[in-house]
Design a protein around this motif. Structure first.
Motif, mmCIF file in Angstrom:
data_model
loop_
_atom_site.group_PDB
_atom_site.id
_atom_site.type_symbol
_atom_site.label_atom_id
_atom_site.label_comp_id
_atom_site.label_asym_id
_atom_site.label_seq_id
_atom_site.Cartn_x
_atom_site.Cartn_y
_atom_site.Cartn_z
ATOM 1 N N ARG A 65 0.970 -0.991 0.360
ATOM 2 C CA ARG A 65 -0.068 0.062 0.180
ATOM 3 C C ARG A 65 0.144 1.143 -0.296
ATOM 4 O O ARG A 65 1.803 1.392 0.584
ATOM 5 C CB ARG A 65 -0.985 -0.015 1.196
ATOM 6 C CG ARG A 65 -1.860 -1.240 1.442
ATOM 7 C CD ARG A 65 -2.523 -0.628 2.802
ATOM 8 N NE ARG A 65 -4.144 -1.832 2.473
ATOM 9 C CZ ARG A 65 -4.811 -1.565 2.313
ATOM 10 N NH1 ARG A 65 -5.178 -0.687 1.500
ATOM 11 N NH2 ARG A 65 -5.864 -2.785 1.830
ATOM 12 N N SER A 66 0.263 2.956 -0.700
ATOM 13 C CA SER A 66 0.991 3.551 -0.516
ATOM 14 C C SER A 66 -0.064 4.509 -0.734
ATOM 15 O O SER A 66 -0.833 4.328 -0.647
ATOM 16 C CB SER A 66 1.639 3.736 -2.213
ATOM 17 O OG SER A 66 0.681 3.779 -3.033
ATOM 18 N N GLY A 67 0.376 5.606 -0.321
ATOM 19 C CA GLY A 67 -0.100 7.096 0.016
ATOM 20 C C GLY A 67 -0.752 6.537 1.351
ATOM 21 O O GLY A 67 -0.185 6.206 2.116
ATOM 22 N N ASP A 68 -2.038 8.282 1.867
ATOM 23 C CA ASP A 68 -2.487 7.602 3.209
ATOM 24 C C ASP A 68 -2.986 6.628 3.426
ATOM 25 O O ASP A 68 -4.101 5.976 2.783
ATOM 26 C CB ASP A 68 -3.482 9.162 3.482
ATOM 27 C CG ASP A 68 -2.042 10.611 2.898
ATOM 28 O OD1 ASP A 68 -1.423 10.028 3.486
ATOM 29 O OD2 ASP A 68 -3.190 11.043 2.852
ATOM 30 N N ALA A 69 -2.974 5.744 4.599
ATOM 31 C CA ALA A 69 -3.236 4.870 5.799
ATOM 32 C C ALA A 69 -4.253 5.342 6.300
ATOM 33 O O ALA A 69 -5.458 4.774 7.294
ATOM 34 C CB ALA A 69 -2.998 4.482 5.943
ATOM 35 N N GLU A 70 -5.324 6.082 6.074
ATOM 36 C CA GLU A 70 -6.070 6.916 7.474
ATOM 37 C C GLU A 70 -7.402 6.651 6.759
ATOM 38 O O GLU A 70 -7.632 6.464 5.484
ATOM 39 C CB GLU A 70 -5.921 8.354 7.322
ATOM 40 C CG GLU A 70 -5.071 8.912 7.699
ATOM 41 C CD GLU A 70 -4.680 10.531 8.160
ATOM 42 O OE1 GLU A 70 -6.263 11.219 7.894
ATOM 43 O OE2 GLU A 70 -3.774 11.429 7.987
ATOM 44 N N ALA A 71 -7.913 6.307 7.416
ATOM 45 C CA ALA A 71 -9.625 5.670 7.366
ATOM 46 C C ALA A 71 -10.648 7.105 6.535
ATOM 47 O O ALA A 71 -10.433 8.830 7.155
ATOM 48 C CB ALA A 71 -10.724 5.839 8.530
ATOM 49 N N GLY A 72 -10.979 6.686 5.677
ATOM 50 C CA GLY A 72 -12.189 7.608 4.810
ATOM 51 C C GLY A 72 -13.370 7.607 5.076
ATOM 52 O O GLY A 72 -14.042 7.107 6.589
ATOM 53 N N PRO A 73 -14.102 8.915 4.404
ATOM 54 C CA PRO A 73 -15.709 8.027 5.341
ATOM 55 C C PRO A 73 -16.379 7.364 6.012
ATOM 56 O O PRO A 73 -16.998 7.635 6.946
ATOM 57 C CB PRO A 73 -16.576 9.979 4.547
ATOM 58 C CG PRO A 73 -15.644 9.815 2.523
ATOM 59 C CD PRO A 73 -14.421 9.004 3.609
ATOM 60 N N LEU A 74 -16.222 6.170 4.834
ATOM 61 C CA LEU A 74 -16.827 5.045 5.441
ATOM 62 C C LEU A 74 -16.234 4.059 5.842
ATOM 63 O O LEU A 74 -16.441 2.940 5.296
ATOM 64 C CB LEU A 74 -17.847 4.710 4.016
ATOM 65 C CG LEU A 74 -18.618 5.625 3.340
ATOM 66 C CD1 LEU A 74 -19.081 5.240 1.846
ATOM 67 C CD2 LEU A 74 -19.923 5.985 4.573
ATOM 68 N N GLY A 75 -14.854 4.088 6.352
ATOM 69 C CA GLY A 75 -13.860 3.615 6.964
ATOM 70 C C GLY A 75 -13.231 3.279 5.773
ATOM 71 O O GLY A 75 -12.570 1.794 6.218
ATOM 72 N N SER A 76 -13.223 3.152 4.138
ATOM 73 C CA SER A 76 -12.459 2.768 3.591
ATOM 74 C C SER A 76 -10.484 3.742 3.466
ATOM 75 O O SER A 76 -10.974 4.851 4.187
ATOM 76 C CB SER A 76 -12.761 3.118 1.995
ATOM 77 O OG SER A 76 -13.089 4.726 1.464
ATOM 78 N N GLU A 77 -10.064 3.357 3.182
ATOM 79 C CA GLU A 77 -8.404 3.655 2.794
ATOM 80 C C GLU A 77 -8.309 4.765 2.214
ATOM 81 O O GLU A 77 -8.645 4.529 0.276
ATOM 82 C CB GLU A 77 -7.130 2.318 3.738
ATOM 83 C CG GLU A 77 -7.445 1.860 4.791
ATOM 84 C CD GLU A 77 -6.808 0.654 4.902
ATOM 85 O OE1 GLU A 77 -5.536 0.510 4.288
ATOM 86 O OE2 GLU A 77 -6.722 0.199 6.156
#
Length: 151
Positions: A65-77
């Motif tokens: 995985r690359s990029g931000d690993a923060e959770a998005g609005p629906l829990g998607s990374e």
């Protein structure tokens, strides 16, 4: 199982001191395990004066995985999944295994190959010297259901 394998490897280390010289002989390990999919049906080749060899390619994949690993609005990374495929050349000289691999290994089959690394050189059709890395297989485990039923 890993502990017993490690213990066995350490027991196999051989050290020998000669009375005439201080020569130390140690056993070394050249082992490879690859789990992947077959890229082409095997080919059996024979050079005059040598035993036949079965050759095929095997693909292994590495994912990250690359990029931000923060959770998005629906829990998607918020990250991208990248993949790299590495192709390996597998050669089999062992008579029984060579024939079974030639008969049953097929393109797309998922297999585990155990063996050793071998480095060599050859001259291609344009008379250019090339280096090649080959896996010399001494065991194959068939993981695709349709292959296991036929063997």
């Amino acid at each position: 199982m890993l502990r017993s394998a490690s213990a066995q490897i350490f027991r196999q280390v051989v050290r020998h001191r000669s009375t005439d010289t201080s020569l130390i002989l140690e056993r070394s390990i050249n082992r490879v395990q690859l789990l992947g999919r077959v890229g082409q049906d095997p080919v059996m080749r024979q050079v005059e004066g040598r035993n036949p060899v079965t050759i095929f390619s095997l693909a292994t994949n590495e994912m990250w995985r690359s990029g931000d690993a923060e959770a998005g609005p629906l829990g998607s990374e918020q990250s991208d999944v990248s993949q790299k495929t590495t192709w390996h050349r597998v050669s089999i000289f062992k008579p029984g295994l060579r024939d079974v691999a030639y008969q049953y290994v097929k393109k797309g089959a998922r297999i585990l190959v155990e063996g050793k690394l071998d480095y060599g050189e050859y001259i291609d059709k344009n008379q250019v010297r090339r280096q090649a890395t080959t896996i010399i297989a001494d065991n194959i485990v068939f993981l695709s259901d349709n292959v296991r039923e036929r063997v």
